[in-house]
Design a protein around this motif. Structure first.
Motif, mmCIF file in Angstrom:
data_model
loop_
_atom_site.group_PDB
_atom_site.id
_atom_site.type_symbol
_atom_site.label_atom_id
_atom_site.label_comp_id
_atom_site.label_asym_id
_atom_site.label_seq_id
_atom_site.Cartn_x
_atom_site.Cartn_y
_atom_site.Cartn_z
ATOM 1 N N PHE A 148 -49.856 -6.559 16.063
ATOM 2 C CA PHE A 148 -49.328 -5.259 16.474
ATOM 3 C C PHE A 148 -49.413 -4.236 15.342
ATOM 4 C CE2 PHE A 148 -47.351 -7.726 19.874
ATOM 5 C CZ PHE A 148 -47.498 -6.867 20.951
ATOM 6 N N GLY A 149 -49.901 -4.664 14.183
ATOM 7 C CA GLY A 149 -50.070 -3.736 13.071
ATOM 8 C C GLY A 149 -48.975 -3.773 12.022
ATOM 9 N N TYR A 150 -47.990 -4.659 12.187
ATOM 10 C CA TYR A 150 -46.933 -4.768 11.182
ATOM 11 C C TYR A 150 -47.454 -5.463 9.935
ATOM 12 C CZ TYR A 150 -43.640 -3.421 14.841
ATOM 13 O OH TYR A 150 -42.974 -2.749 15.832
ATOM 14 N N SER A 151 -46.870 -5.145 8.785
ATOM 15 C CA SER A 151 -47.251 -5.814 7.544
ATOM 16 C C SER A 151 -46.736 -7.250 7.557
ATOM 17 C CB SER A 151 -46.656 -5.073 6.342
ATOM 18 O OG SER A 151 -45.235 -5.190 6.344
ATOM 19 N N GLN A 152 -47.257 -8.067 6.664
ATOM 20 C CA GLN A 152 -46.816 -9.457 6.584
ATOM 21 C C GLN A 152 -45.316 -9.537 6.335
ATOM 22 O OE1 GLN A 152 -48.883 -12.207 6.896
ATOM 23 N NE2 GLN A 152 -47.138 -13.588 6.762
ATOM 24 N N ALA A 153 -44.820 -8.710 5.402
ATOM 25 C CA ALA A 153 -43.396 -8.737 5.065
ATOM 26 C C ALA A 153 -42.534 -8.320 6.256
ATOM 27 C CB ALA A 153 -43.120 -7.822 3.871
ATOM 28 N N ASP A 154 -42.948 -7.248 6.938
ATOM 29 C CA ASP A 154 -42.172 -6.772 8.094
ATOM 30 C C ASP A 154 -42.225 -7.772 9.243
ATOM 31 O OD1 ASP A 154 -41.343 -4.462 6.864
ATOM 32 O OD2 ASP A 154 -42.924 -3.206 7.724
ATOM 33 N N ALA A 155 -43.387 -8.355 9.472
ATOM 34 C CA ALA A 155 -43.528 -9.331 10.554
ATOM 35 C C ALA A 155 -42.630 -10.543 10.309
ATOM 36 C CB ALA A 155 -44.987 -9.769 10.688
ATOM 37 N N GLU A 156 -42.601 -11.017 9.066
ATOM 38 C CA GLU A 156 -41.760 -12.172 8.735
ATOM 39 C C GLU A 156 -40.281 -11.818 8.890
ATOM 40 O OE1 GLU A 156 -42.827 -13.461 4.854
ATOM 41 O OE2 GLU A 156 -44.759 -14.302 5.486
ATOM 42 N N ARG A 157 -39.913 -10.628 8.422
ATOM 43 C CA ARG A 157 -38.507 -10.201 8.523
ATOM 44 C C ARG A 157 -38.089 -10.069 9.978
ATOM 45 N NH1 ARG A 157 -36.833 -5.524 9.748
ATOM 46 N NH2 ARG A 157 -38.826 -4.501 9.258
ATOM 47 N N MET A 158 -38.931 -9.448 10.795
ATOM 48 C CA MET A 158 -38.605 -9.241 12.206
ATOM 49 C C MET A 158 -38.498 -10.570 12.957
ATOM 50 S SD MET A 158 -41.184 -6.029 12.850
ATOM 51 C CE MET A 158 -41.002 -6.013 14.635
ATOM 52 N N ALA A 159 -39.427 -11.485 12.683
ATOM 53 C CA ALA A 159 -39.419 -12.780 13.371
ATOM 54 C C ALA A 159 -38.177 -13.581 12.994
ATOM 55 C CB ALA A 159 -40.685 -13.555 13.040
ATOM 56 N N LYS A 160 -37.837 -13.600 11.706
ATOM 57 C CA LYS A 160 -36.662 -14.357 11.262
ATOM 58 C C LYS A 160 -35.381 -13.757 11.823
ATOM 59 C CE LYS A 160 -38.689 -16.091 6.967
ATOM 60 N NZ LYS A 160 -38.672 -16.036 5.485
ATOM 61 N N SER A 161 -35.343 -12.435 11.915
ATOM 62 C CA SER A 161 -34.153 -11.764 12.445
ATOM 63 C C SER A 161 -33.951 -12.079 13.927
ATOM 64 C CB SER A 161 -34.286 -10.259 12.242
ATOM 65 O OG SER A 161 -33.194 -9.570 12.812
ATOM 66 N N ALA A 162 -35.046 -12.223 14.663
ATOM 67 C CA ALA A 162 -34.966 -12.463 16.113
ATOM 68 C C ALA A 162 -34.869 -13.940 16.459
ATOM 69 C CB ALA A 162 -36.183 -11.852 16.809
ATOM 70 N N TYR A 163 -35.076 -14.800 15.468
ATOM 71 C CA TYR A 163 -35.102 -16.243 15.748
ATOM 72 C C TYR A 163 -33.701 -16.788 16.057
ATOM 73 C CZ TYR A 163 -35.570 -21.260 15.190
ATOM 74 O OH TYR A 163 -35.514 -22.614 15.401
ATOM 75 N N ALA A 164 -33.659 -17.736 16.957
ATOM 76 C CA ALA A 164 -32.449 -18.507 17.250
ATOM 77 C C ALA A 164 -32.912 -19.869 17.752
ATOM 78 C CB ALA A 164 -31.580 -17.818 18.295
ATOM 79 N N GLU A 165 -32.152 -20.905 17.475
ATOM 80 C CA GLU A 165 -32.551 -22.250 17.883
ATOM 81 C C GLU A 165 -32.755 -22.319 19.397
ATOM 82 O OE1 GLU A 165 -31.087 -26.907 17.460
ATOM 83 O OE2 GLU A 165 -30.057 -25.326 16.380
ATOM 84 N N GLY A 166 -33.867 -22.885 19.797
ATOM 85 C CA GLY A 166 -34.180 -23.007 21.215
ATOM 86 C C GLY A 166 -35.050 -21.887 21.748
ATOM 87 N N LYS A 167 -35.225 -20.816 20.956
ATOM 88 C CA LYS A 167 -36.051 -19.694 21.400
ATOM 89 C C LYS A 167 -37.537 -20.045 21.286
ATOM 90 C CE LYS A 167 -33.795 -15.198 20.856
ATOM 91 N NZ LYS A 167 -33.835 -13.935 20.086
ATOM 92 N N ARG A 168 -38.289 -19.724 22.327
ATOM 93 C CA ARG A 168 -39.729 -19.889 22.296
ATOM 94 C C ARG A 168 -40.356 -18.669 21.612
ATOM 95 N NH1 ARG A 168 -39.885 -24.615 22.213
ATOM 96 N NH2 ARG A 168 -42.126 -24.312 22.151
ATOM 97 N N PRO A 169 -41.594 -18.784 21.121
ATOM 98 C CA PRO A 169 -42.232 -17.671 20.420
ATOM 99 C C PRO A 169 -42.253 -16.367 21.209
ATOM 100 C CG PRO A 169 -43.487 -19.675 20.061
ATOM 101 C CD PRO A 169 -42.422 -20.010 21.076
ATOM 102 N N GLU A 170 -42.540 -16.459 22.523
ATOM 103 C CA GLU A 170 -42.614 -15.222 23.303
ATOM 104 C C GLU A 170 -41.269 -14.495 23.339
ATOM 105 O OE1 GLU A 170 -42.477 -18.612 26.453
ATOM 106 O OE2 GLU A 170 -43.280 -18.281 24.431
ATOM 107 N N GLU A 171 -40.169 -15.264 23.298
ATOM 108 C CA GLU A 171 -38.833 -14.659 23.305
ATOM 109 C C GLU A 171 -38.529 -14.029 21.946
ATOM 110 O OE1 GLU A 171 -36.390 -17.498 26.374
ATOM 111 O OE2 GLU A 171 -36.895 -18.355 24.427
#
Length: 201
Positions: A167-190
């Motif tokens: 989507f054009g995000y930087s590596q640092a931003d992509a990692e931060r966004m993914a970790k912030s949205a992560y929760a146990e049991g969540k699939r990648p699309e979620e």
């Protein structure tokens, strides 16, 4: 039948990609696990495909390799499993991981997949058990609960980060966004969906 598409990756709009071949753009739906392995937009790419013909549409589905396409074919051969559900399953599990669930007849894990109820999970385990075993996949070794959790965490984050990079995000931003949205049991699309929603606020 279209066996593969080889051209320039023009757009990525999960779960669809657009590949230009000789001036024609092929719109292809792909599982997240395959999208995450694609090169950057503008690069040359080859994806293996399966054309599904319906009365109202010709739909093209794409995969990073022939094995993932083969699993897709097995999945849509199961009663009650359509292309959308098959893509959902392949978004969360690579062929080896899915084979492990089927070989262990892990109904509980299968029902955690979006759209898969208990009856469908039971059909998957029953109808695919013999077919999956004939593929000679490298079954993922069983580990302790914590090890499995860590593996799932790492893989889901990796897939999510790679998708956000498209989507054009930087590596640092992509990692931060993914970790912030992560929760146990969540699939990648979620994870990706929630990460993008948070970024839009």
């Amino acid at each position: 039948m279209i066996g593969f598409v080889h051209g320039i990756l023009s757009e990525v709009e999960i779960p669809r990609v657009l590949i230009e071949v000789s001036g024609i753009g092929y719109e292809i739906e792909m599982p997240l696990s395959s999208i995450s392995s694609l090169p950057p937009v503008g690069s040359e790419v080859k994806v293996y495909t399966r054309l599904i013909i319906r009365e109202d549409a010709h739909l093209l589905y794409g995969f990073a390799d022939k094995l993932t396409r083969q699993i897709f074919d097995l999945l849509i051969g199961v009663s009650g499993v359509g292309p959308k559900m098959a893509l959902s399953i392949l978004s969360g599990y690579n062929p080896d991981e899915f084979a492990k669930l089927i070989s262990e007849k892990d109904i509980t894990a299968l029902t955690k997949i979006k759209g898969v109820g208990k009856k469908t999970a039971e059909r998957l385990a029953l109808e695919l058990y013999d077919r999956i075993s004939k593929l000679n996949l490298g079954i993922v070794p069983a580990g302790g609960k914590q090890a499995e959790t860590n593996a799932s965490y790492d893989e889901n984050l990796q897939v999510s980060v790679q998708a956000l990079l498209q989507f054009g995000y930087s590596q640092a931003d992509a990692e931060r966004m993914a970790k912030s949205a992560y929760a146990e049991g969540k699939r990648p699309e979620e994870i990706i969906r929630d990460a993008l929603r948070s970024a839009a606020r």
